[in-house]
Design an enzyme around this catalytic site. Structure first.
Site, PDB file in Angstrom:
ATOM      1  N   SER A  10       5.434 -19.081 -15.628  1.00 31.13           N
ATOM      2  CA  SER A  10       5.880 -19.873 -16.762  1.00 31.13           C
ATOM      3  C   SER A  10       4.731 -20.035 -17.762  1.00 31.13           C
ATOM      4  CB  SER A  10       6.432 -21.214 -16.271  1.00 31.13           C
ATOM      5  OG  SER A  10       7.117 -21.901 -17.305  1.00 31.13           O
ATOM      6  N   GLU A  53      16.659 -17.015 -15.866  1.00 32.87           N
ATOM      7  CA  GLU A  53      15.661 -18.063 -16.075  1.00 32.87           C
ATOM      8  C   GLU A  53      16.284 -19.386 -16.526  1.00 32.87           C
ATOM      9  OE1 GLU A  53      12.385 -17.925 -15.619  1.00 32.87           O
ATOM     10  OE2 GLU A  53      11.848 -15.798 -15.580  1.00 32.87           O
ATOM     11  N   HIS A  76      14.713 -20.200 -13.358  1.00 32.95           N
ATOM     12  CA  HIS A  76      13.296 -20.482 -13.559  1.00 32.95           C
ATOM     13  C   HIS A  76      12.771 -21.307 -12.385  1.00 32.95           C
ATOM     14  CE1 HIS A  76       9.936 -20.426 -16.339  1.00 32.95           C
ATOM     15  NE2 HIS A  76       9.774 -21.736 -16.246  1.00 32.95           N
TER      16      HIS A  76
END
Length: 498
Positions: free
Chosen positions: A194, A326, A416
């Site tokens: 990330s 994600e 994610h």
């Protein structure tokens, strides 16, 4: 006492090593060594929060590195993705080291940069402990770095990208000290997820970090990879005006920290601040540039974009990938579903049309417009940029390895952060079951963690190098397999060949 640089055992579970700044005491965890909160730069709080990182002075006695160090000051964020403990203290510029118990070495080194959108996160999270890497012959180092305005705001009297300077200082600490922990300073890989992946790629364009690492592994880096100098300047002016201060170090330090963090909280991305049930608000406010603070192409600390820096071909190897879905953690297939009207607005915010929404609904075989919007943002902000970075690196002659994480967590999909417990082989980490559900496949953790270990050790995770013709991508699901150009395929299509 043994010779300098060699650890020795004082008690059954206590270890002491020599570093250039003094003795450091950690713990032998019966199979690996753990050293927590070791400072790598001088304390920035309370007087130097907006200064570049300053060199650390040597200390007398033994530094006790048996508990997590301070985390960088940041606004409180309510999220269910991973544990994010806050540790009070004056020096968040610290790092954790996890090393094999056998100090023979030298072992390859992995420096892991935590995520959190550059507004949260830290190395105290139990998801970032390194026993699995130490078990597999890798020394793991997890540094903290400054966040939000402290890390990225442009001031009239301070340097840009202080967070990247923090990370660079941590890498210098690794170069100068990691041999004492059994690590090889000449074999360092930087990886992150990330925001940590974005910082990882940004390091490729940092002149001050050259020579401090050999390889990069970027997991779920989101767009834009860098902010423009103009945009960060405008944000910095707005932030100072709202705070009621000039853009100077003294003025910002003079403002109450509580007031500054309250302002930071109002600057969090809307998708973080919006209550989970308010799916329509999330959809309407969805944008590509929702992050305010992030690395900036300032021309000095960061002199080139990742695309341009990687085009020089000086990196030993690159591993890059994303999860296949994600943004499912914000919208996705869950309930309540966002309305079609709200999602059309979200598509428009991305520069897309109602026709694009209809096409995503068709390809995804769903009637949930929120799921379509989540996949559109995943494709535009994560998967397509990863493909473009891989293309550029491969053209420059860098051995490049691309992957997709496609395993669907129940009710969430390959969202994610769903890959993190697999990367660290920590399926039993606190909170992991809440994200992944029961029965997450252990063989997938073995495969994904093992791939990163192999990459750190010798530069090849175990599948074909990427090229711009066939674009082989390793897909991690209940079983792994290579699929050509997998970044362009719908997630369910990646999973149909199980």
């Amino acid at each position: 006492m043994t010779e300098a640089g060699k650890p020795y055992e004082i008690e059954e579970t206590v270890m002491v090593v020599h570093t250039e700044h003094g003795l450091v005491q950690g713990l032998d965890r019966h199979g690996y060594q753990e050293f927590l909160g070791i400072p790598y730069a001088a304390a920035p709080y309370p007087e130097h929060a907006f200064d570049p990182p300053r060199p650390l002075n040597a200390w007398d006695g033994v530094f006790e590195a048996t508990a997590p160090g301070a985390t960088a000051a940041h606004a409180q964020v309510t999220q269910d993705l991973f544990p994010d403990p806050v540790v009070e203290g004056v020096n968040p510029l610290n790092l954790n080291v996890y090393a094999p118990a056998d100090t023979g070495g030298p072992y390859p080194v992995l420096v892991w940069l935590h995520g959190g959108g550059f507004f949260s996160g830290g190395n105290a999270s139990p998801w970032y402990t390194g026993e699995s890497f130490a078990r597999d012959g890798v020394v793991l180092v997890v540094p903290n770095y400054r966040l939000a305005a402290e890390g990225f705001m442009l001031l009239d009297d301070s340097v840009a990208n202080r967070a990247l300077l923090d990370i660079t200082m941590a890498l210098r600490w690794v170069r100068d000290n990691i041999e004492a922990f059994g690590g090889d300073p000449a074999n360092v890989t930087v990886a992150g997820q990330s925001a940590g992946a974005t910082a990882t790629l940004a390091l490729s364009g940092c002149p001050g970090a050259r020579g401090l690492f050999r390889r990069l592994a970027a997991m779920s880096a989101g767009m834009p990879l860098l902010s423009s100098l103009t945009r960060t300047h405008e944000l910095s002016e707005d932030f100072a005006a709202l705070l009621g201060t000039p853009r100077t170090r003294a003025a910002l330090l003079g403002a109450p920290v509580r007031k500054r963090l309250e302002l930071e909280a109002t600057w969090l991305p809307h998708e973080v601040r919006t209550p989970p049930a308010d799916a329509d608000a999330r959809a309407r406010r969805l944008r590509q540039d929702s992050l305010r603070w992030q690395p900036t192409l300032d021309g000095t600390v960061i002199s080139a974009s990742p695309y341009d820096a990687l085009a020089e071909g000086t990196l030993d190897a690159l591993m890059i990938g994303t999860t296949a879905e994600e943004w499912n953690f914000m919208l996705g297939p869950g309930k309540p579903a966002a309305s079609a009207e709200a999602c059309r607005q979200g598509f428009a915010n991305l520069g897309l049309t109602g026709q694009d929404l209809a096409e995503y609904l068709r390809v995804l075989e769903t009637d949930n417009p929120g799921h379509a919007l989540a996949q559109a943002l995943t494709d535009r902000n994560f998967r397509t940029p990863a493909r473009e970075v891989a293309d550029g690196a491969a053209k420059a002659g860098i051995p490049t390895y691309a992957y997709q994480f496609a395993w669907p967590a129940p009710g969430l999909g390959a969202a994610h952060c769903a890959d993190l417990p697999f990367v660290f082989d920590h399926l039993d980490a606190p909170g992991a079951a809440n994200l992944l559900g029961p029965g997450a496949p252990a063989q997938l953790a073995t495969a994904l963690h093992g791939a990163l270990v192999r990459f750190v050790c010798d530069g090849s995770p175990g599948w074909s190098t990427y090229d711009t013709e066939t674009r082989p991508v390793m897909v991690f699901d209940e079983r792994t397999r290579e699929i050509p150009d997998a970044f362009t395929l719908p997630p369910d299509q990646l999973r149909r060949t199980r």
